[in-house]
Design a protein around this motif. Structure first.
Motif, mmCIF file in Angstrom:
data_model
loop_
_atom_site.group_PDB
_atom_site.id
_atom_site.type_symbol
_atom_site.label_atom_id
_atom_site.label_comp_id
_atom_site.label_asym_id
_atom_site.label_seq_id
_atom_site.Cartn_x
_atom_site.Cartn_y
_atom_site.Cartn_z
ATOM 1 N N ARG A 89 35.160 39.776 31.795
ATOM 2 C CA ARG A 89 35.146 41.377 31.893
ATOM 3 C C ARG A 89 35.108 41.853 33.388
ATOM 4 N NH1 ARG A 89 30.814 44.987 28.716
ATOM 5 N NH2 ARG A 89 30.892 46.463 30.457
ATOM 6 N N ALA A 90 34.330 41.347 34.235
ATOM 7 C CA ALA A 90 34.217 41.693 35.533
ATOM 8 C C ALA A 90 35.416 41.623 36.287
ATOM 9 C CB ALA A 90 32.822 41.090 36.419
ATOM 10 N N VAL A 91 36.012 40.288 36.207
ATOM 11 C CA VAL A 91 37.250 39.920 36.684
ATOM 12 C C VAL A 91 38.222 40.693 36.215
ATOM 13 C CG1 VAL A 91 38.917 38.128 37.156
ATOM 14 C CG2 VAL A 91 36.421 37.621 37.448
ATOM 15 N N ARG A 92 38.434 41.141 34.917
ATOM 16 C CA ARG A 92 39.414 41.968 34.529
ATOM 17 C C ARG A 92 39.256 43.429 35.062
ATOM 18 N NH1 ARG A 92 40.719 39.621 28.530
ATOM 19 N NH2 ARG A 92 42.137 37.709 29.626
ATOM 20 N N ILE A 93 38.136 43.845 35.140
ATOM 21 C CA ILE A 93 37.845 45.099 35.864
ATOM 22 C C ILE A 93 38.525 45.103 37.425
ATOM 23 C CG2 ILE A 93 36.210 46.918 36.707
ATOM 24 C CD1 ILE A 93 34.438 46.050 34.077
ATOM 25 N N MET B 249 34.500 30.580 31.595
ATOM 26 C CA MET B 249 33.893 31.526 32.330
ATOM 27 C C MET B 249 33.244 32.233 31.117
ATOM 28 S SD MET B 249 35.558 34.161 35.068
ATOM 29 C CE MET B 249 37.233 33.508 35.165
ATOM 30 N N HIS B 250 32.296 32.874 31.418
ATOM 31 C CA HIS B 250 31.349 33.800 30.479
ATOM 32 C C HIS B 250 32.016 34.873 30.274
ATOM 33 C CE1 HIS B 250 27.864 36.194 29.198
ATOM 34 N NE2 HIS B 250 27.158 34.961 28.568
ATOM 35 N N TYR B 251 31.678 35.605 29.074
ATOM 36 C CA TYR B 251 32.484 37.147 28.752
ATOM 37 C C TYR B 251 32.144 37.969 29.884
ATOM 38 C CZ TYR B 251 33.334 41.250 26.473
ATOM 39 O OH TYR B 251 33.801 42.472 26.183
ATOM 40 N N SER B 252 31.019 38.061 30.370
ATOM 41 C CA SER B 252 30.694 39.200 31.378
ATOM 42 C C SER B 252 31.303 38.908 32.323
ATOM 43 C CB SER B 252 29.280 39.416 31.650
ATOM 44 O OG SER B 252 28.658 38.164 32.101
ATOM 45 N N ASP B 253 31.624 37.816 32.915
ATOM 46 C CA ASP B 253 32.458 37.333 34.061
ATOM 47 C C ASP B 253 33.812 37.498 33.973
ATOM 48 O OD1 ASP B 253 30.004 36.201 35.258
ATOM 49 O OD2 ASP B 253 30.317 34.076 34.526
ATOM 50 N N LEU C 238 44.391 37.731 38.081
ATOM 51 C CA LEU C 238 43.342 38.032 37.747
ATOM 52 C C LEU C 238 42.987 38.126 36.243
ATOM 53 C CD1 LEU C 238 42.025 40.159 40.765
ATOM 54 C CD2 LEU C 238 41.262 37.867 40.260
ATOM 55 N N PHE C 239 43.935 38.839 35.778
ATOM 56 C CA PHE C 239 43.715 39.457 34.086
ATOM 57 C C PHE C 239 44.023 37.804 33.480
ATOM 58 C CE2 PHE C 239 44.756 41.187 30.109
ATOM 59 C CZ PHE C 239 43.885 42.131 30.207
ATOM 60 N N ARG C 240 44.815 37.122 33.787
ATOM 61 C CA ARG C 240 45.065 35.689 33.276
ATOM 62 C C ARG C 240 44.381 34.765 33.719
ATOM 63 N NH1 ARG C 240 48.229 35.903 29.016
ATOM 64 N NH2 ARG C 240 49.214 33.718 29.705
ATOM 65 N N GLU C 241 43.109 35.133 34.356
ATOM 66 C CA GLU C 241 41.965 34.222 34.872
ATOM 67 C C GLU C 241 42.557 32.679 35.652
ATOM 68 O OE1 GLU C 241 39.253 33.329 31.752
ATOM 69 O OE2 GLU C 241 39.672 35.117 30.779
ATOM 70 N N ARG C 242 43.543 32.900 36.633
ATOM 71 C CA ARG C 242 43.999 32.250 37.428
ATOM 72 C C ARG C 242 43.055 32.014 38.859
ATOM 73 N NH1 ARG C 242 46.424 31.462 33.042
ATOM 74 N NH2 ARG C 242 48.493 31.481 33.132
ATOM 75 N N ALA C 243 42.877 30.615 39.273
ATOM 76 C CA ALA C 243 42.144 30.525 40.415
ATOM 77 C C ALA C 243 42.558 31.087 41.627
ATOM 78 C CB ALA C 243 41.875 29.067 40.457
ATOM 79 N N TRP C 244 44.115 30.867 41.695
ATOM 80 C CA TRP C 244 44.829 31.397 42.876
ATOM 81 C C TRP C 244 44.361 32.887 43.087
ATOM 82 C CZ3 TRP C 244 48.253 35.190 41.865
ATOM 83 C CH2 TRP C 244 48.832 35.095 40.741
ATOM 84 N N ALA C 245 44.475 33.522 41.962
ATOM 85 C CA ALA C 245 44.268 34.981 42.118
ATOM 86 C C ALA C 245 42.828 35.216 42.616
ATOM 87 C CB ALA C 245 44.642 35.565 40.834
ATOM 88 N N GLU C 246 41.734 34.778 41.860
ATOM 89 C CA GLU C 246 40.639 34.914 42.451
ATOM 90 C C GLU C 246 40.341 34.433 43.886
ATOM 91 O OE1 GLU C 246 38.527 32.275 39.617
ATOM 92 O OE2 GLU C 246 38.831 33.479 37.927
ATOM 93 N N TRP C 247 40.932 33.417 44.486
ATOM 94 C CA TRP C 247 41.022 33.148 45.781
ATOM 95 C C TRP C 247 41.700 34.315 46.743
ATOM 96 C CZ3 TRP C 247 38.034 30.155 48.427
ATOM 97 C CH2 TRP C 247 37.430 29.236 47.974
ATOM 98 N N LEU C 248 42.816 34.778 46.227
ATOM 99 C CA LEU C 248 43.660 35.777 46.669
ATOM 100 C C LEU C 248 42.724 36.995 46.905
ATOM 101 C CD1 LEU C 248 46.020 36.917 48.058
ATOM 102 C CD2 LEU C 248 46.853 37.244 45.789
ATOM 103 N N ALA C 249 41.911 37.498 45.578
ATOM 104 C CA ALA C 249 41.127 38.581 45.733
ATOM 105 C C ALA C 249 39.792 38.543 46.750
ATOM 106 C CB ALA C 249 40.520 38.852 44.427
ATOM 107 N N LEU C 250 39.314 37.391 46.707
ATOM 108 C CA LEU C 250 38.212 37.013 47.420
ATOM 109 C C LEU C 250 38.531 37.313 49.044
ATOM 110 C CD1 LEU C 250 35.130 35.388 47.431
ATOM 111 C CD2 LEU C 250 36.634 33.651 48.388
ATOM 112 N N ILE C 251 39.593 36.485 49.374
ATOM 113 C CA ILE C 251 40.072 36.459 50.833
ATOM 114 C C ILE C 251 40.551 37.893 51.167
ATOM 115 C CG2 ILE C 251 41.774 35.733 52.577
ATOM 116 C CD1 ILE C 251 41.526 32.800 50.894
#
Length: 156
Positions: free
Chosen positions: A7-11, A1-5, A94-107
């Motif tokens: 950062r956005a996920v960590r926010i 993931m790019h740095y700005s991406d 999300l802070f650890r950049e896990r895909a499952w957390a990104e799916w959870l946040a999206l859903i």
């Protein structure tokens, strides 16, 4: 993931952790008053607000409080604690950049959008509009992060 991406996920992780903390405070508040005389507290609140207890809205409030039961309050506190823990787990992932957390946040954020859109249409306010915009942004950032995961990495 790019740095700005990242950062956005960590926010977003911080936002989710804040949601969890606020709901955990609410659950703690419910438990702190579990043995309180809710009717007396409600009546004092109405008096302190200089409202007429016989008028429509204070009466609705007092009636609702009179129907609160300890098991219901325990279920509410338990549900709030479970929701809070889900938000903390999501924030960690999300802070650890896990895909499952990104799916959870999206859903999770996506599920609220129809109700929030309805709220903006029926009772527009700055708060309802802000909540809708934040959730739309979360969905967009998570969709982008998940899309970036699917893209093949260039060989370096």
């Amino acid at each position: 993931m790019h740095y700005s991406d990242t950062r956005a996920v960590r926010i977003i992780a911080l936002i989710e952790a804040a949601k969890g903390f606020i709901v955990l405070l609410a659950a703690t508040g419910i438990l702190a008053f579990i043995h309180a005389d809710w009717n007396d507290l409600a009546a004092r609140l109405v008096r302190l607000s200089h409202l007429n207890p016989a008028s429509k809205y204070p009466h609705i409030f007092l009636d609702a409080v009179s129907h609160l039961q300890q098991p219901r309050l325990l279920w509410m506190a338990g549900g709030a604690a479970a929701y809070s823990m889900l938000r903390f787990v999501e924030a960690y992932g999300l802070f650890r950049e896990r895909a499952w957390a990104e799916w959870l946040a999206l859903i999770a954020s996506g599920l609220f959008i129809p109700a929030e859109l309805n709220e903006v249409i029926r009772r527009p306010s700055t708060l309802s509009f802000a909540v809708l915009v934040v959730n739309l942004a979360i969905v967009a950032v998570m969709a982008h992060a998940l899309w970036q995961r699917r893209r093949p990495r260039p060989a370096s």
